[in-house]
Design a protein around this motif. Structure first.
Motif, short mmCIF file in Angstrom:
data_model
loop_
_atom_site.label_atom_id
_atom_site.label_comp_id
_atom_site.label_asym_id
_atom_site.label_seq_id
_atom_site.Cartn_x
_atom_site.Cartn_y
_atom_site.Cartn_z
N GLN A 172 0.84 -1.20 0.00
CA GLN A 172 0.00 0.00 0.00
C GLN A 172 0.87 1.25 0.00
OE1 GLN A 172 -3.14 -0.38 -0.41
NE2 GLN A 172 -3.92 1.71 -0.22
N ILE A 173 2.01 1.17 0.71
CA ILE A 173 2.97 2.29 0.75
C ILE A 173 4.34 1.76 0.36
CG2 ILE A 173 4.07 4.03 2.20
CD1 ILE A 173 1.58 3.78 4.07
N SER A 174 4.92 2.33 -0.68
CA SER A 174 6.28 1.98 -1.09
C SER A 174 7.18 3.17 -0.80
CB SER A 174 6.34 1.65 -2.58
OG SER A 174 5.48 0.58 -2.89
N VAL A 175 8.27 2.91 -0.08
CA VAL A 175 9.23 3.98 0.25
C VAL A 175 10.49 3.77 -0.57
CG1 VAL A 175 10.63 5.04 2.04
CG2 VAL A 175 8.32 4.26 2.56
N CYS A 176 10.94 4.83 -1.25
CA CYS A 176 12.14 4.75 -2.10
C CYS A 176 13.06 5.92 -1.80
CB CYS A 176 11.78 4.82 -3.59
SG CYS A 176 10.40 3.83 -4.10
N PRO A 177 14.35 5.71 -1.85
CA PRO A 177 15.27 6.84 -1.75
C PRO A 177 15.28 7.61 -3.06
CG PRO A 177 16.50 4.80 -2.07
CD PRO A 177 15.06 4.41 -1.93
N GLY A 178 15.25 8.92 -2.97
CA GLY A 178 15.38 9.75 -4.17
C GLY A 178 16.83 9.95 -4.51
N PHE A 179 17.10 10.59 -5.67
CA PHE A 179 18.44 11.05 -6.01
C PHE A 179 19.38 9.96 -6.50
CE2 PHE A 179 22.72 12.44 -4.26
CZ PHE A 179 22.96 13.44 -5.18
N VAL A 180 19.21 8.71 -6.02
CA VAL A 180 20.19 7.65 -6.32
C VAL A 180 19.72 6.79 -7.49
CG1 VAL A 180 21.07 7.60 -3.97
CG2 VAL A 180 19.22 6.06 -4.62
N ALA A 181 20.69 6.25 -8.21
CA ALA A 181 20.42 5.38 -9.35
C ALA A 181 21.64 4.49 -9.55
CB ALA A 181 20.14 6.24 -10.59
N SER A 182 21.63 3.74 -10.63
CA SER A 182 22.80 2.92 -10.96
C SER A 182 22.97 2.88 -12.46
CB SER A 182 22.66 1.51 -10.40
OG SER A 182 21.58 0.83 -11.01
N ASN A 209 24.84 -0.50 -17.52
CA ASN A 209 25.70 -1.60 -17.99
C ASN A 209 26.42 -2.34 -16.88
OD1 ASN A 209 25.00 -1.08 -20.68
ND2 ASN A 209 26.61 0.50 -20.87
N ASP A 210 26.88 -1.59 -15.85
CA ASP A 210 27.71 -2.26 -14.85
C ASP A 210 27.18 -2.10 -13.42
OD1 ASP A 210 28.31 0.42 -14.71
OD2 ASP A 210 30.30 0.19 -15.62
N GLY A 211 26.03 -1.45 -13.25
CA GLY A 211 25.41 -1.39 -11.92
C GLY A 211 26.12 -0.51 -10.92
N LEU A 212 26.98 0.39 -11.37
CA LEU A 212 27.68 1.30 -10.45
C LEU A 212 26.72 2.37 -9.96
CD1 LEU A 212 31.01 1.69 -12.44
CD2 LEU A 212 30.63 0.29 -10.39
N ILE A 213 26.92 2.81 -8.71
CA ILE A 213 26.02 3.82 -8.14
C ILE A 213 26.27 5.16 -8.80
CG2 ILE A 213 25.45 5.11 -6.04
CD1 ILE A 213 26.10 2.60 -4.45
N THR A 214 25.14 5.79 -9.21
CA THR A 214 25.18 7.14 -9.79
C THR A 214 24.16 8.02 -9.06
OG1 THR A 214 23.52 6.55 -11.45
CG2 THR A 214 25.84 6.31 -12.09
N THR A 215 24.24 9.30 -9.28
CA THR A 215 23.24 10.21 -8.70
C THR A 215 22.68 11.10 -9.81
OG1 THR A 215 24.87 11.93 -8.17
CG2 THR A 215 24.44 10.26 -6.48
#
Length: 816
Positions: free
Chosen positions: A181-191, A194-200
């Motif tokens: 019913q409620i999904s909590v996600c962090p904003g600003f962050v991504a990956s 191709n290689d799954g490295l953390i990006t913003t």
């Protein structure tokens, strides 16, 4: 489904998060919601500071890291009970331990790459999302924590990664297939894809996360919860009367945001704009406030101008030269050189002659821009085909925004007129063909005044402010202050006008208060907080305060103050004065003052120079402006002398009547000024000049009636003694008139360019005969009023009527 994004202020403390929880709980009762959260307020800056310290090999990074850890641990303890906090504390400490290891690595190798910084900065949102989701669950809300890195996919451009929308939308849709019913996600962050490295996602990244999720899931609405009640009509820190805008179009919101309204960042709403999803800006701390709704189509009705926005610090870079005219690719090369250096262009303006191109850029980009342009055009500069780049700083930019401006004529004219009347010089202008935005560049020192003036001019403010600076607080000045105090509430309610006295001065002291002097105890304030009076410093202070709609009131008889009028008018500060010295000085000076008022869009009003509060000069001005021509003026212009001759009947001493007039407040402090006739000479001179005649004071014949021995005395006591010695002179004058059944009046006459003043006797059928008390009367003989003159008659002396005349002039300025 609704997507709710909460900013750093909203999640900064446990008290704030309790408000967030209530909002989420209420919203989730009837639908599923996605909650996107930022890092705790201030944490992202601390994470970056800590990284920089570590990369410089400074052990102090550990203190900053310790502060970050303490903040998150305390939040866990405040939000969660002892039973429920163990798992949350364990996960939080593990994340903080990982962060500590990364900082240790940066410290050891003394290197901070964009990739490492992205990884570090991501912890702010990851930590807050984990704590908040656990808190929601502990209060009974059906909550699931999701990791945005799993479904927001980007390229490898660390620091400001570009989102792969197609891949991201597919992954979001799959991730939320079985959402709680409620999904909590962090904003600003991504990956990275191709290689799954953390990006913003860079500036406004959490808003962007929320917009991507909303677009992918075709949400009904995205809500941006922050610490203000929507997008404002202007920056409330600079414009106190700014208020939330109820409804905006996407384009209007992006324009306002681009020019400094920091509630949203323009690129972040692009996904919802494409998907036609409304954006609602709401206040976490005033959740009942309607906020601002942003949708594809703004309201059909409402204000033509929705709001103003500004950037306080910009630079203008101008490329000029004859070698630019009709040469292709100049613009291409200019913008290409800036693009390669990643310099963002805020505004562009180009002369139709192609002789110059001006761009506005952020202050931080000056050096990069100067180098890039100078290198690109080095050959042309060396051969003098193009001039070296001109860079101007100390500037601000203001944008006037509204989608309905294109349907309304005169918006630009009103904007420029408003600024010019407040002495604001426009350095550059830009307006797109869509007419959604009019942009002007001004001196930074004028920013606050300009924003407030524009806000009031386009009815974005409920009230308009008028700031008064008054020199002279004697009889007239004190009565005027009382009149202002008595009328303030009425003017505010009935005319939406706030009249403030921001400066007061007498011959000894001066006192200023930018927000308006308290008129209940202005005398005590002057005594206890004053500066020593200096006329030039008074004017400089008035100019330095740089307040919109400023008016200087000179209620003295000072020649020194009159000499400063030109400086005041050229500062676009209006002048209202009963002081006749300036208007009766040399014709060239009088003309210079009136010309300065026109040139600098200020007002020079001196109605009270003649007839106190009577509309003598305004009536004369109306006649002249309407094409009439004055041939003759006959007037009794001295309320003092009229009072004296209305009360003198030859039975008492003439000196006693003069003293009675002085005690009643009808004379100057020195009655010799009134009895000399010079005051009347000045008044008829002013009327002649307003009528269009070039006349000097020496051109007026003064037929004095007081013996010279009386006038040439060193003191008032000696003056009164001499009057008594010559009392028979006055009795004879009276008896002669009385014998002919006439009454004495001191008259000023102007006929076809020639003027004189003197004592005359009038029969009962003349308009002057029954002129009573301290009244004045003016007869205008013109082309239109040839058979019978136009008559203006009424009280022409006294503090109350003079003060009311000053007030009337001020109201003319207010309504201009």
């Amino acid at each position: 489904m609704f997507v709710l994004k909460f900013g750093g202020t909203s999640v900064a403390t446990s008290e704030n998060l309790k408000k967030v929880r209530n909002i989420v709980s209420e919203q989730s009762e009837s639908q599923k919601v996605v909650v996107v959260v930022s890092a705790l307020g201030g944490i992202t800056n601390q994470l970056q500071e800590c990284a920089l310290l570590a990369s410089e090999g400074k052990e102090s990074y550990k203190e900053v890291l310790q502060s970050i850890e303490k903040r998150h641990i305390e939040l866990c303890n405040e939000l969660l009970s002892v039973k429920e906090r163990n798992n949350t504390l364990t996960r939080t400490k593990l994340l903080l331990n990982d962060l500590e290891d990364i900082y240790r690595g940066v410290f050891l190798i003394r290197e901070l790459s964009p990739r490492s910084l992205d990884h570090i900065l991501s912890y702010g949102e990851v930590l807050s999302a984990a704590i908040i989701s656990d808190y929601f669950r502990s209060t009974g809300l059906d909550t699931l924590l999701l990791d945005s890195k799993n479904f927001i996919k980007t390229d490898n451009r660390f620091g400001k990664a570009t989102v792969d929308a197609k891949t991201t939308y597919t992954k979001i849709q799959k991730e939320f297939e079985s959402a709680a019913q409620i999904s909590v996600c962090p904003g600003f962050v991504a990956s990275s894809k191709n290689d799954g490295l953390i990006t913003t996602l860079g500036r406004g990244g959490s808003d962007y996360t929320a917009a991507l999720i909303a677009a992918a899931l075709e949400a009904k609405e995205i809500q941006i919860w922050t610490d203000v009640s929507g997008m404002m009509t202007s920056d409330p820190r600079l414009v106190p009367n700014a208020h939330p805008i109820e409804h905006l179009s996407y384009e209007e919101a992006m324009e306002l945001s681009h020019f400094g309204a920091k509630v949203i960042y323009p690129p972040t709403i692009q996904p919802v704009l494409d998907a036609d999803i409304p954006v609602h800006i709401k206040n976490t701390f005033q959740s009942d406030n309607p906020g601002t709704l942003i949708s594809k189509d703004g309201p059909e009705n409402g204000q033509v101008v929705k709001g103003t926005s500004c950037i306080q610090e910009i630079a203008l870079c101008t490329l000029t030269g004859s070698g630019m005219i009709a040469v292709p690719n100049i613009s291409y090369r200019l913008f290409g050189s800036l693009s390669r250096q990643e310099v963002n262009v805020i505004m562009i303006t180009q002369a139709s002659s192609e002789h110059s191109i001006t761009v506005g850029i952020a202050l931080d980009d000056i050096d990069k821009a100067r180098q890039a342009i100078s290198e690109e055009f080095s050959y042309e500069i060396e051969t003098h085909k193009i001039n070296p780049l001109e860079v101007e700083t100390g500037l601000s930019i203001i944008a006037l925004v509204g989608s309905r401006m294109k349907k309304q004529v005169g918006v630009s004219a009103k904007l420029f007129d408003t600024l010019s009347h407040n002495g604001v010089n426009i350095r550059a202008i830009a307006q797109g063909s869509t007419e959604l935005n009019i942009t002007v560049v001004i001196d930074k020192k004028d920013l606050k005044k300009s924003l407030n003036s524009i806000h009031e001019s386009f009815f974005l403010s409920d009230r308009r402010k008028l700031h008064l600076f008054m020199i002279g607080v004697g009889n007239v000045g004190q009565v005027f202050i009382e009149q202002v105090k008595a009328q303030q509430e009425y003017l505010a309610k009935k005319h939406n006008l706030d009249v403030y006295i921001a400066g007061l001065a007498n011959s000894r002291q001066m006192y200023f208060h930018e927000e308006g002097i308290d008129l209940e105890n202005w005398q005590d304030l002057m005594e206890n907080n004053h500066q020593k009076m200096d006329t030039e410093k008074f004017v400089e202070k008035m100019k330095d305060l740089n307040l919109r709609n400023s008016v200087c009131i000179d209620s003295t008889a000072s020649e020194d103050i009159a000499k400063l009028y030109k400086d005041v008018l050229e500062s676009s500060i209006s002048i209202v004065t009963p002081n006749k010295i300036a208007c009766s000085s040399s014709f060239n000076n009088f003309k210079e003052l009136t010309d300065s008022a026109i040139k600098y869009k200020s007002k020079f009003l001196y109605e009270t120079n003649v007839g106190a509060g009577l509309p003598v000069i305004s009536t004369l001005n109306d006649l002249i402006k309407s094409g009439d021509e004055v041939h003759k003026i006959q007037a009794v212009l001295s309320g003092t002398l009229n009072f004296i001759f209305n009360n003198y009947d030859g039975t008492q001493k003439f000196s006693e009547v003069v003293q009675a007039a002085k005690e009643a407040g009808f004379t100057e402090p020195d009655p010799r000024i009134d009895l000399s006739g010079v005051d009347v000479m000045r008044k008829i001179l002013i009327l002649a000049r307003v009528s269009g005649y070039k006349l000097e004071l020496d051109d007026i014949v003064n037929n004095g009636f007081v013996p010279e021995e009386c006038m040439n005395t060193d003191s008032l006591d000696e003056f009164y003694t001499k009057l008594d010695e010559h009392d028979e002179v006055f009795k004879e004058i009276y008896k002669k008139a009385d014998k002919q059944n006439k009454r004495l009046k001191y008259v000023a006459t102007f006929v076809d360019g020639k003027s004189q003043t003197g004592l005359e006797a009038f029969e009962a059928d003349h308009p002057f005969y029954n002129l009573g008390g301290k009244d004045n009367i003016v007869l205008f003989h013109t082309n239109r009023y040839s058979d019978q003159p136009l008559v203006v008659k009424g009280a022409g002396a006294g503090a109350a009527v003079t003060a009311s005349g000053i007030f009337a002039d001020i109201m003319k300025i207010a309504s201009a």
